[in-house]
Structure formats: C-alpha cells, structure tokens
Design an enzyme around this catalytic site. Structure first.
Site, PDB file in Angstrom:
ATOM      1  N   ARG A  14      30.485  48.813 -21.856  1.00 19.59           N
ATOM      2  CA  ARG A  14      29.748  47.662 -21.350  1.00 19.59           C
ATOM      3  C   ARG A  14      29.161  48.012 -19.975  1.00 19.59           C
ATOM      4  O   ARG A  14      29.808  48.698 -19.174  1.00 19.59           O
ATOM      5  CB  ARG A  14      30.739  46.502 -21.219  1.00 19.59           C
ATOM      6  CG  ARG A  14      30.141  45.174 -20.777  1.00 19.59           C
ATOM      7  CD  ARG A  14      29.277  44.579 -21.821  1.00 19.59           C
ATOM      8  NE  ARG A  14      29.005  43.174 -21.596  1.00 19.59           N
ATOM      9  CZ  ARG A  14      28.006  42.515 -22.160  1.00 19.59           C
ATOM     10  NH1 ARG A  14      27.170  43.141 -22.972  1.00 19.59           N
ATOM     11  NH2 ARG A  14      27.834  41.237 -21.943  1.00 19.59           N
ATOM     12  N   THR A  48      20.773  42.305 -30.206  1.00 16.54           N
ATOM     13  CA  THR A  48      21.839  43.292 -30.044  1.00 16.54           C
ATOM     14  C   THR A  48      21.810  44.006 -31.376  1.00 16.54           C
ATOM     15  O   THR A  48      21.044  43.622 -32.255  1.00 16.54           O
ATOM     16  CB  THR A  48      23.162  42.513 -29.779  1.00 16.54           C
ATOM     17  OG1 THR A  48      23.053  41.877 -28.516  1.00 16.54           O
ATOM     18  CG2 THR A  48      24.394  43.363 -29.831  1.00 16.54           C
ATOM     19  N   THR A  66      23.848  46.859 -27.105  1.00 13.44           N
ATOM     20  CA  THR A  66      22.827  45.877 -26.742  1.00 13.44           C
ATOM     21  C   THR A  66      22.093  46.210 -25.454  1.00 13.44           C
ATOM     22  O   THR A  66      22.630  46.905 -24.589  1.00 13.44           O
ATOM     23  CB  THR A  66      23.491  44.481 -26.587  1.00 13.44           C
ATOM     24  OG1 THR A  66      22.492  43.504 -26.354  1.00 13.44           O
ATOM     25  CG2 THR A  66      24.479  44.443 -25.433  1.00 13.44           C
ATOM     26  N   ASN A  68      20.733  43.287 -24.346  1.00 13.84           N
ATOM     27  CA  ASN A  68      20.747  41.838 -24.203  1.00 13.84           C
ATOM     28  C   ASN A  68      19.494  41.244 -24.848  1.00 13.84           C
ATOM     29  O   ASN A  68      19.491  40.982 -26.031  1.00 13.84           O
ATOM     30  CB  ASN A  68      20.927  41.377 -22.760  1.00 13.84           C
ATOM     31  CG  ASN A  68      21.323  39.912 -22.722  1.00 13.84           C
ATOM     32  OD1 ASN A  68      21.891  39.414 -23.685  1.00 13.84           O
ATOM     33  ND2 ASN A  68      21.021  39.205 -21.651  1.00 13.84           N
ATOM     34  N   ASP A  85      24.286  37.866 -18.870  1.00 12.24           N
ATOM     35  CA  ASP A  85      25.528  37.523 -19.577  1.00 12.24           C
ATOM     36  C   ASP A  85      26.625  37.072 -18.611  1.00 12.24           C
ATOM     37  O   ASP A  85      27.647  36.535 -19.044  1.00 12.24           O
ATOM     38  CB  ASP A  85      26.031  38.710 -20.412  1.00 12.24           C
ATOM     39  CG  ASP A  85      25.444  38.707 -21.815  1.00 12.24           C
ATOM     40  OD1 ASP A  85      24.769  37.724 -22.173  1.00 12.24           O
ATOM     41  OD2 ASP A  85      25.646  39.686 -22.551  1.00 12.24           O
ATOM     42  N   SER A 136      30.999  39.514 -22.831  1.00 11.11           N
ATOM     43  CA  SER A 136      30.163  39.752 -24.008  1.00 11.11           C
ATOM     44  C   SER A 136      30.663  38.917 -25.191  1.00 11.11           C
ATOM     45  O   SER A 136      31.770  38.365 -25.156  1.00 11.11           O
ATOM     46  CB  SER A 136      30.258  41.239 -24.377  1.00 11.11           C
ATOM     47  OG  SER A 136      29.626  41.500 -25.600  1.00 11.11           O
ATOM     48  N   SER A 137      29.848  38.830 -26.233  1.00 16.00           N
ATOM     49  CA  SER A 137      30.287  38.219 -27.496  1.00 16.00           C
ATOM     50  C   SER A 137      30.413  39.261 -28.600  1.00 16.00           C
ATOM     51  O   SER A 137      30.701  38.922 -29.751  1.00 16.00           O
ATOM     52  CB  SER A 137      29.269  37.169 -27.949  1.00 16.00           C
ATOM     53  OG  SER A 137      29.208  36.123 -27.032  1.00 16.00           O
ATOM     54  N   GLY A 167      23.496  38.866 -32.297  1.00 11.13           N
ATOM     55  CA  GLY A 167      23.328  37.406 -32.390  1.00 11.13           C
ATOM     56  C   GLY A 167      23.914  36.630 -31.227  1.00 11.13           C
ATOM     57  O   GLY A 167      24.142  35.429 -31.350  1.00 11.13           O
ATOM     58  N   GLY A 168      24.199  37.296 -30.095  1.00 17.23           N
ATOM     59  CA  GLY A 168      24.698  36.577 -28.927  1.00 17.23           C
ATOM     60  C   GLY A 168      25.928  35.772 -29.259  1.00 17.23           C
ATOM     61  O   GLY A 168      26.873  36.279 -29.877  1.00 17.23           O
TER      62      GLY A 168
HETATM   63  N1  GLY Z   1      24.318  40.603 -24.703  1.00 19.66           N
HETATM   64  C1  GLY Z   1      24.989  40.204 -25.851  1.00 19.66           C
HETATM   65  C2  GLY Z   1      26.467  40.210 -25.721  1.00 19.66           C
HETATM   66  O1  GLY Z   1      26.996  41.086 -25.067  1.00 19.66           O
HETATM   67  O2  GLY Z   1      27.135  39.361 -26.243  1.00 19.66           O
END
Ligand code: GLY
Length: 568
Positions: A104, A379, A397, A399, A421, A450-451, A471-472
């Site tokens: 990340r 992503t 990603t 983003n 984020d 993050s998701s 998909g965030g």
């Molecule tokens: N930018 C998407 C995530 O990290 O969830």
C-alpha cells in the site's frame, strides 16, 4: 505476442470472447468459465493473463506469474494496473503457508492532517484527487520485487521482460479502453507538461495500438537495477522533478525509505471453510469476515439466492460491518487495530442482536460496535494458481481511473491519487459517501485505509477458491457475494461471478443494486420493509479461480469488463 497467441487473439475477437477458446497449436485455453488441469490466471486484460500463463509454461510458479501479470497490467491496463500505485498480494503456497505482502502507498513525510483544508478548515475540492498532492508514495514495485525475491523461481529479468516487450511493441486497445482514454483526454492534456502516450492526434478506437516507449525505458531500469531502478536514480529523479513542477511533496527520502511489509493474513471459519484474507491497512478482510460471521447462523440456502429474506439479512449485516470500518480501522503501524476482537464470533454475533427479520434498521441508529472511506471504483484484481497448487490473489490500484492522470515526468507511468483514501477531514464523507474518523486521518508515513480484499478459501485444508475485486467500498461485499454464491447457493465459479450484485455501506443509508439484478416486485417488497434502493451500473469486477474436486482449475472472469481467464 507470438504467432500462436496472435491467432488466439483473433479467434477471441471473432467469437466475442465468450465460451472456451482453445489454441490448437498450444495448450493455452481462454474464455469464460474455462477449466484446465494445471495453471490459471484471471485478470482485467487478456494480455496480462496470457503473459502470466506463458511464464508458468516457462517453469515459473504462481508468484512469478503474478509478478509478470502485475507488470504487464501496468502496461496494458493503465486504468488501474500500475507501478505508480500500490496493493496487496496474498500468497498461499502449495504446502499451505500464507503471507500478505502489503505494498500500500504511504503518505509522504511532508503530509499533514490538514493538508487538504482551506484556511476556514473546509475541504478544498479536488486537491486529494486531481493534483500532485493526491499521490501517496508508490509501493507496487517494491512489493512485487519483494514477493519475487522470496517466492519466485525464474530470474526477475525473465519475469518482467514480457511487460517491457508489450510496452515497446504495443497492444490493441479494447473498445472499453478506447472509451476510457477518450473520456479522460482533457485531463491528460491539462495535467501533463508533455502529452502522454494515452493521447494521440485523433480519438482512440478499438484495435488501435498503444505503444509506451517511456514506460518501457522505466521497466528496463527496474529490470536492470531492481527496486533501485524505481526508488533511486533516473526514475526517482523524474518523480521528484514532476513533484516540483506540480507542487507535490513526495521527496527523495520518501522514495528511498519506502518498503513493503509482510503481514499475517486474517482468517476465519465459515461453515467449515477457512477464509484467508488481508488485514489492515485494508478494512476489506475484516468486513468480509464480519459479513460471513453475521449471516452464518441463518439458512441462506433455504431462503434462496436473491430472495427478500436473504437480501434483507445481508444488507443488515453490511450496515453493521461498515459502521465499524468508520471507527476502528486504519494503519496498524500507527494505531492499535483490534482485528482479533473485530473478527471474534461472539462480537460479530452480538452486532446482530438488533437485527429485525421484518424491517430495515436505520443507519443513524446503528453505531460502530464496542470492541475496533470511499475509495474509487478503479482498482484491479487478478487471481493466479499454478500446477503445484501455489495460489496468489492480488488487488492493486491507482485509486481513481488512471489515478490523478499525471504521468511522472517522461517515465510513462501514472501517479496514484490514493491520498483521497484517507479521511481528509474526519466525519466528512469522501467521494463515495464513506465517512472515516481520526483512525484514518492523514499522518506522515502512514498508509491510507483500503477496501481491497484479495481472498483465498480452503476446503478441508486444501485450496478451494481465489478471489478479489475492484470497486472501492463495494469490494468486500462483491467478494462476499461470490463466496456465498459458491458455498451457499451451489453455483459454479462463472455463475458466482456473473450473479447480480447489491451493496450497502451503512452511510449513505441505501441499497445500491445492479440494474436488472433485482426484479421490480422484490425491490418493492424491500422498500416496504423500510429499505431505500437505487439501481446503478456494474458493481465490482471479480476475477476468481475455483479448484474443483478432481483438482482441475476453473476460471471465473467478470464479464462486467474485459476480464480474461487463461489457463493450460
Ligand atoms: N483505492 C481503493 C482502495 O484501496 O480501496
């Protein structure tokens, strides 16, 4: 692309990429719902999937293939594939050892909690998304090299070379990509000093060739110098000069000091299956485990796929899990994230004590529990399994689609806009309506929440499923639906990926669902229970692999994009 693959691609184009395509001159198979004996790669672009499989056929393992696919996607899927962003790689070896490589992005050392606020303390629109200040320190190159060093079998130069060739020789863009490039054309022109490869004299159309010479040069520096080919030397100097041009804050120290981190996956049992997924700084894994735990006591199979009862239950579970995300999740290197408590069965079941089978709760009356943002939609996820049963799930990603649309000074790669984020102002919803608190505030050197939810499932101690999605905020619920589609509703992997999706995230207090996923009578019945519903376009793009009882690999590629399953 060799002659065989060119032939294969032509066949794929002519057949509309549906069903199974077998290249008579090789044993590579591609299409939707394909089943093969040995290796499988499912990614957002067929070039990426084919390159992964070719690496396996040269003797590489799943990690070699994942790294080759990752670098290839940086070339052929610049919407989200990247070397200027970050991600999570979940690895399960054939012997069952699991590890997460967390690459990340991090906030630069000059970042501060109020960097996106004006003098009155209000959020300055666009700053965390569209400018040089939007970029976190990229992690993908360090992460992929770290993974390869520890697990790879082939020399690194062999693994990265196909991406270099792809950037130099070019590849035909898909119809969807040509539309993406055209839609983003104004941003590419406005935000860059010189025109990036994604802009040409005329508009793009499907089949046009995208050649990326600058990117090829950057990849060659990485091939020849490893992580130093990116985090120091020419590439680093160009990133810094780009930052200076646009008042960005990523410094030489940020690049020198960036290191990916090895993390222990979070795990849980669901109906006898072992769920293995990512820990913070992604909230995705904890949300997935909470959702599965909350629905586990209920007879989903008897209630049926997309029945009123099933949807109501899942939505009420989602409402509660996302409330916890807003309060208790962030970078574990900066705060104590009590993943153990948040995923404890007793705590999870307690969260459902207010569940009413007959009517919807109100999100304003559901607070985070007492134990432990949105993210853009663009992503990408890819799943890999090799002949020896090594498995890799990678979600990565920039983003936003194309990140902040800024190419780092003639390096050919796009910078991320991952800083959005973070919770740029605690309590203020981000662009996807998610709210976050102090736990996810901006701090120098911190990773933004993050998701992303790359996930592996074991059945009776053996590899069973590999999955993940872009998909965030909708990532964990998309992965959840694919897992329950297989385990509870007995779907094969392609059916599970194809299944219509819906999503709730606590705030805003509504169910979003894919147009046509729910019929109008069902929507009306759910509304009568007190739910607010809104239809929208596709939710998530899951790329998954299931291991069948005879050991064969079955690939589920999401038809919501140009995703491609390829195997042998
Ligand atoms: N930018 C998407 C995530 O990290 O969830």
């Amino acid at each position: 692309m060799n002659k065989n693959l060119a032939l294969l691609f032509l066949t794929a184009l002519l057949s509309g990429c549906s069903g199974e395509i077998v290249n008579k001159n090789s044993d590579i198979v591609e299409g939707y719902g394909i089943t093969t004996d040995s290796g499988m790669v499912v990614s957002a672009h067929r070039e990426g999937s084919v390159i992964g499989i070719e690496i396996m056929k040269k003797g590489g393992n799943a990690v070699d293939a994942a790294v080759a696919t990752g670098f290839a996607l940086a070339v052929c899927y610049p919407e989200a594939g990247n070397i200027g962003g970050g991600g999570f790689m979940l690895i399960r070896t054939g012997a069952g050892m699991c590890e997460v490589i967390d690459y990340r992005e991090k906030a630069p050392l000059f970042a501060s909690a109020d960097m996106y606020l004006d003098k009155l303390g209000n959020v300055t629109e666009g700053l965390s998304l569209e400018t040089h200040l939007a970029s976190g320190v990229p992690g993908s190159v360090d992460g992929m090299i770290a993974a390869h060093k520890k697990y790879g079998k082939l020399p690194f130069r062999e693994v990265i070379q196909p991406a270099i060739d792809l950037a130099e020789k070019g590849f035909p863009v898909t119809a969807e990509q040509s539309a993406d490039f055209n839609a983003n054309r104004a941003h590419f022109i406005e935000r860059n000093r010189s025109l990036p490869a994604f802009v040409k004299d005329s508009l793009w159309k499907a089949g046009d060739t995208l050649i990326q010479k600058d990117l090829a040069e950057t990849l060659i520096r990485i091939r020849d110098n490893g992580r130093e080919g990116f985090y120091s030397g020419i590439t680093a100097r160009r990133i810094i000069s780009e930052m200076k041009r646009g008042n960005g804050i990523i410094s030489e120290i940020d690049l020198n000091e960036y290191r990916s981190v090895s993390r222990i996956p979070v795990t849980a049992d669901y109906k006898g299956f072992k769920i293995i997924t990512v820990p913070p700084p992604s909230g995705g894994g904890i949300i997935l485990i909470q959702l599965l735990g909350m629905v586990e006591p209920y007879p989903l199979r008897d209630w049926g796929f997309h029945s009123q009862k099933t949807i109501h239950l899942i939505v009420e579970a989602e409402r509660r899990a996302y409330a916890d995300r807003s309060e208790y999740m962030g970078d574990p290197d900066f705060m104590k994230v009590n993943a153990g408590q948040l995923t404890a069965k007793k705590y999870i079941l307690g969260r459902m004590s207010t569940f009413d089978e007959k009517s919807a709760s109100l999100s304003r009356e559901i607070s985070p529990g007492s134990p432990g943002t949105e993210t853009s939609e663009e992503t990408t996820h890819y799943s890999v399994v090799d002949a020896d049963g090594n498995a890799v799930a990678v979600t990565t990603t920039l983003n936003g689609t194309f990140g902040n649309s800024i190419v780092a000074d003639s390096t050919g790669f796009l910078l991320n806009n991952e800083m959005d984020d973070f919770s740029v102002k605690p309590g203020i919803p981000n662009m996807y309506g998610l709210v976050g608190g102090e736990s996810n505030s901006v701090q120098p050197g911190k990773r933004m929440l993050s998701s992303m939810t790359p996930t592996i499932v074991e059945k009776e101690g053996k590899l069973f499923l590999v999955a993940g999605s872009p998909g965030g905020s909708t990532i964990p619920t998309s992965v959840f639906q694919v897992i329950t589609n297989v385990i509870d509703f007995d779907m094969n992997i392609q059916q599970a990926v194809d299944g219509g999706r819906f999503h709730h995230q606590w705030l805003p207090d509504n169910i979003i669902f894919e147009k046509n996923a729910l019929d109008s009578l069902l929507v009306q019945k759910l509304a009568e229970m007190g739910h607010e519903l809104k239809s929208r376009s596709a939710i998530g793009r899951v790329n998954a692999i299931q291991i069948l009882s005879d050991g064969k690999r079955s690939g589920g590629a999401d038809k919501r994009g140009n995703n491609s399953a390829c195997g042998y």
